[in-house]
Write an enzyme that holds these catalytic residues in place. Structure first.
Site, short mmCIF file in Angstrom:
data_model
loop_
_atom_site.label_atom_id
_atom_site.label_comp_id
_atom_site.label_asym_id
_atom_site.label_seq_id
_atom_site.Cartn_x
_atom_site.Cartn_y
_atom_site.Cartn_z
N PRO A 331 0.79 -1.24 0.00
CA PRO A 331 0.00 0.00 0.00
C PRO A 331 0.82 1.28 0.00
O PRO A 331 0.30 2.34 -0.33
CB PRO A 331 -0.78 -0.11 1.30
CG PRO A 331 0.06 -0.95 2.19
CD PRO A 331 0.80 -1.90 1.31
N ASP A 354 2.21 0.96 -11.99
CA ASP A 354 0.93 1.67 -11.86
C ASP A 354 1.20 3.07 -11.35
O ASP A 354 2.16 3.29 -10.63
CB ASP A 354 0.05 0.98 -10.80
CG ASP A 354 -0.71 -0.17 -11.39
OD1 ASP A 354 -0.63 -0.37 -12.60
OD2 ASP A 354 -1.37 -0.87 -10.60
N LYS A 376 -2.48 6.67 -16.27
CA LYS A 376 -3.92 6.45 -16.04
C LYS A 376 -4.52 7.65 -15.35
O LYS A 376 -4.34 7.86 -14.16
CB LYS A 376 -4.11 5.21 -15.16
CG LYS A 376 -4.11 3.93 -15.95
CD LYS A 376 -4.55 2.74 -15.14
CE LYS A 376 -4.19 1.48 -15.89
NZ LYS A 376 -4.33 0.27 -15.12
N GLY A 408 -0.54 -2.43 -4.15
CA GLY A 408 -1.26 -3.37 -3.30
C GLY A 408 -1.03 -4.80 -3.75
O GLY A 408 0.10 -5.22 -3.96
N ASP A 409 -2.11 -5.52 -3.96
CA ASP A 409 -2.03 -6.89 -4.47
C ASP A 409 -2.49 -6.89 -5.93
O ASP A 409 -3.47 -6.24 -6.27
CB ASP A 409 -2.94 -7.82 -3.65
CG ASP A 409 -2.85 -9.24 -4.14
OD1 ASP A 409 -1.97 -9.97 -3.65
OD2 ASP A 409 -3.63 -9.61 -5.05
N ILE A 412 -6.22 -7.82 -6.52
CA ILE A 412 -7.34 -7.11 -5.89
C ILE A 412 -7.55 -5.81 -6.67
O ILE A 412 -6.77 -4.86 -6.54
CB ILE A 412 -7.05 -6.78 -4.40
CG1 ILE A 412 -6.78 -8.06 -3.60
CG2 ILE A 412 -8.20 -5.99 -3.78
CD1 ILE A 412 -7.98 -8.94 -3.35
N MET A 487 -11.97 2.44 -4.30
CA MET A 487 -12.36 3.29 -5.44
C MET A 487 -13.76 3.87 -5.22
O MET A 487 -14.61 3.82 -6.11
CB MET A 487 -12.35 2.48 -6.74
CG MET A 487 -10.97 1.99 -7.08
SD MET A 487 -10.94 1.02 -8.58
CE MET A 487 -11.46 -0.55 -7.99
N1 SAH Z 1 -4.51 -3.53 -6.01
C1 SAH Z 1 -4.73 -2.49 -5.06
C2 SAH Z 1 -6.06 -1.78 -5.28
C3 SAH Z 1 -6.13 -1.08 -6.59
S1 SAH Z 1 -7.64 -0.24 -6.80
C4 SAH Z 1 -4.64 -3.07 -3.66
O1 SAH Z 1 -4.66 -4.27 -3.48
O2 SAH Z 1 -4.52 -2.29 -2.72
C5 SAH Z 1 -7.20 1.38 -6.26
C6 SAH Z 1 -7.90 1.69 -4.96
O3 SAH Z 1 -7.22 1.10 -3.88
C7 SAH Z 1 -7.92 3.17 -4.63
O4 SAH Z 1 -8.97 3.83 -5.27
C8 SAH Z 1 -8.13 3.14 -3.14
O5 SAH Z 1 -9.48 2.89 -2.84
C9 SAH Z 1 -7.37 1.91 -2.73
N2 SAH Z 1 -6.02 2.23 -2.24
C10 SAH Z 1 -4.87 1.92 -2.82
N3 SAH Z 1 -3.84 2.31 -2.07
C11 SAH Z 1 -4.34 2.86 -0.97
C12 SAH Z 1 -3.77 3.43 0.20
N4 SAH Z 1 -2.45 3.51 0.38
N5 SAH Z 1 -4.61 3.92 1.13
C13 SAH Z 1 -5.95 3.85 0.97
N6 SAH Z 1 -6.54 3.30 -0.11
C14 SAH Z 1 -5.74 2.81 -1.06
#
Ligand code: SAH
Length: 587
Positions: A331, A354, A376, A408-409, A412, A487
């Site tokens: 994150p 990304d 993006k 993130g992952d 997801i 999101m």
């Molecule tokens: N693959 C990512 C999610 C991608 S979708 C994961 O697993 O975390 C993008 C969304 O993830 C953003 O709109 C937000 O809702 C959330 N997000 C990603 N990073 C974040 C962070 N550091 N803090 C809070 N929300 C986050």
């Protein structure tokens, strides 16, 4: 709602436009401080009028330093009360615009007398070292010597100016070394865009309506695009309104400023704001047509000599077949990166990242590794995704090791599955490295136990934005469930409306977690029914998500005291870094 509004009062921090004002300096004690004061007055475009020099030699010294400035005047005689109403501009009936009292301690009662008179005349006054006789004070201020316009002012509000100076120095030291270029470049781009796009929109509007007032209204509407709560509003890629189309670059610039690594902002050009074109889109899946991205794509590391040497080295050691991995970067904090991800980052030939991949992780990429960050922006997700896939495929066909770095992952809401299918169909099956998803890291950093006996026995991760921007079907309300909406914040009003229409409990606790695990993390706690109003009020700090469920209040004593109409939310700022120095260690 204003937090702590009753417990204490803080001065309003403002930056005053002082051009052409007449500012009066009474006394010259001590000379060094006084000179700095005069310097800042002159720099602000105001006139500095000094009366009543304190020491004998002061006149000579001040004249030799400022004598050549037409906006500087020295009156070598004792101070008179009438100076307040006779030395000012004709425009304001000769009342001076601002007063600085620089008298020695033994004349402090004069300071009091001037203060009392200034209060009556409503002239802002600052008496040196006497906050009780001052209506304003000047913070410890840094002015960018390269004239980018950047100013940073720090105040501890009477808790030590030496400390304020130290804090200021620490802040400046933590800025990227090219901060002046960053500010100048972003300012330049903003001006260009305003002139080119927005003026055109006003003109078009005027031409079609012949109504100047209406056209100007459009102009004011446009400026609100820069307000943070409007940054993320939904833009439909294939169904943009004409206005959205015209404001595309404005909105994309706002996004770049929010998401891109700070130091890269110095090089962003108008080309970057044009994004991948429709034609590029049409060329999809033709290998080798784009090769190495052009220099205009300044998001890349740009040492081309180093790049090509590294490229050759890697080419010779790599097998003729390219390899690809889909890697989750966690994150934000480096402490949440897996060792597998780190290994992939260090051994890549090219990294396709990304836009949300955190700066701390990007900093780990070796300098000579080609890096491309997805463009993006609202209304451009599909094309930018296509651009990334094409770049990946081209590099694979050149036999390179491609790392698709995802926030993130990867699986997801990261389109990991789609990318897996795409590359596999092209004959390159990716290795996939899981990452810590923001969905589950955010709960932890916000002190929300996603499951807890007797409170929550299940977790649901879902999105507030479905395909092509449609609102997904609302999940049912389960009292013992923690629901995480990704999101979702840009259209949280519609989402909450939908949830409430599906019998969700209006009083259930909710947390808005933004930039989880980054140093500027913000956690806002409230109740579901207040969420839209609160988001509107606090603005957005993307990326962010919404957690709803009784688990939100499970560990927080203060949340037990329920929020109500007069106290709708609470905010906690910052992330307790556990990885201080970890980034440097891993480099
Ligand atoms: N693959 C990512 C999610 C991608 S979708 C994961 O697993 O975390 C993008 C969304 O993830 C953003 O709109 C937000 O809702 C959330 N997000 C990603 N990073 C974040 C962070 N550091 N803090 C809070 N929300 C986050």
């Amino acid at each position: 709602m204003i937090q702590d509004e009753v417990s204490y009062s803080l001065p309003l921090m403002v930056a005053c436009n002082c051009k052409d004002e007449v500012q009066l300096v009474v006394g010259t004690n001590s000379l060094g401080t006084c000179k700095n004061r005069i310097r800042s007055i002159l720099r602000s475009g105001a006139h500095a009028v000094v009366v009543s020099p304190t020491q004998e030699g002061d006149v000579k010294q001040l004249l030799s330093t400022f004598g050549q400035y037409s906006r500087f005047q020295l009156i070598d005689r004792p101070w008179q009360l009438s100076d307040l109403t006779s030395l000012g501009r004709p425009l304001v009936a000769r009342v001076v615009d601002r007063v600085f009292v620089q008298l020695p301690l033994d004349q402090c009662l004069v300071g009091k007398e001037i203060y009392e008179q200034c209060i009556k005349l409503r002239i802002p006054i600052n008496v040196f070292q006497r906050p009780e006789w001052s209506t304003f004070h000047v913070g410890s201020t840094y002015v960018d010597p390269q004239s980018s316009g950047l100013q940073i002012s720090v105040s501890t509000n009477g808790q030590g100016c030496i400390l304020a100076n130290r804090i200021k120095r620490e802040i400046i030291a933590s800025l990227p070394s090219n901060i002046s270029q960053i500010v100048s470049n972003v300012g330049r781009l903003r001006d260009q865009i305003i002139n080119e796009d927005q003026q055109k929109l006003i003109k078009d509007h005027y031409n079609s309506t012949k109504d100047l007032a209406l056209a100007e209204n459009v102009w004011y509407g446009l400026n609100s695009e820069y307000e943070s709560q409007n940054l993320n509003h939904l833009v439909k890629e294939f169904d943009m309104t004409e206005r959205d189309q015209k404001l595309k670059r404005t909105r994309w610039l706002s996004q770049l400023i929010e998401y891109y690594p700070m130091s890269k902002l110095a090089d962003v050009s108008l080309n970057d704001l044009d994004g991948p074109s429709e034609e590029q889109q049409g060329q999809k899946q033709q290998s080798g047509t784009q090769g190495k991205p052009s220099n205009s794509e300044s998001i890349e590391n740009d040492d081309s000599t180093q790049n090509s040497v590294a490229l050759e080295e890697r080419k010779s050691r790599s097998s003729s077949r390219g390899r690809i991995s889909l890697v989750g970067s966690g994150p934000g904090s480096v402490s949440m990166l897996t060792l597998g991800a780190l290994q992939e980052i260090k051994t890549a030939d090219i990294i396709l990242a990304d836009k949300l991949v955190p700066q701390s992780v990007l900093d780990l990429i070796p300098e000579d590794t080609e890096t491309f960050i997805a463009r993006k922006f609202p209304g451009n997700a599909e094309r930018a995704q296509q651009e990334l896939l094409e770049k990946g495929l081209t590099s694979l066909r050149e036999g390179r090791k491609v790392v698709r770095l995802k926030q993130g992952d990867p699986y997801i809401f990261g389109r990991g599955g789609e990318e897996y299918i795409f590359f596999t169909e092209q004959g390159y099956e990716p290795s996939v490295f899981p990452g810590l998803s923001s969905a589950l890291a955010s709960t932890v950093v916000a002190r929300v136990p996603a499951t807890q006996r007797d409170v929550a026995d299940q977790v649901l991760v879902c999105t507030g934005t479905g395909r092509k921007g449609a609102l997904p079907e609302a999940p049912e309300y389960v009292k013992s469930r923690t629901t995480v909406f990704l999101m979702a914040l840009h259209r949280v009003d519609v989402l909450v409306q939908e949830l409430l229409a599906h019998s969700w409990d209006t009083e259930v606790p909710a947390a808005i977690v933004e930039r989880a695990s980054c140093h500027d993390q913000r956690v806002t706690r409230t109740l579901l029914k207040y969420v839209p109003e609160v988001v509107e009020e606090i603005g957005s700090r993307p990326p962010g998500l919404l957690i709803v469920g009784h688990s939100v209040a499970a560990l927080i004593q203060s949340s037990l005291k329920t929020f109500d109409d007069s106290n709708k939310y609470s905010i906690e700022e910052g992330f307790q870094e556990t990885d201080i120095g970890l980034g440097a260690l891993l480099k």
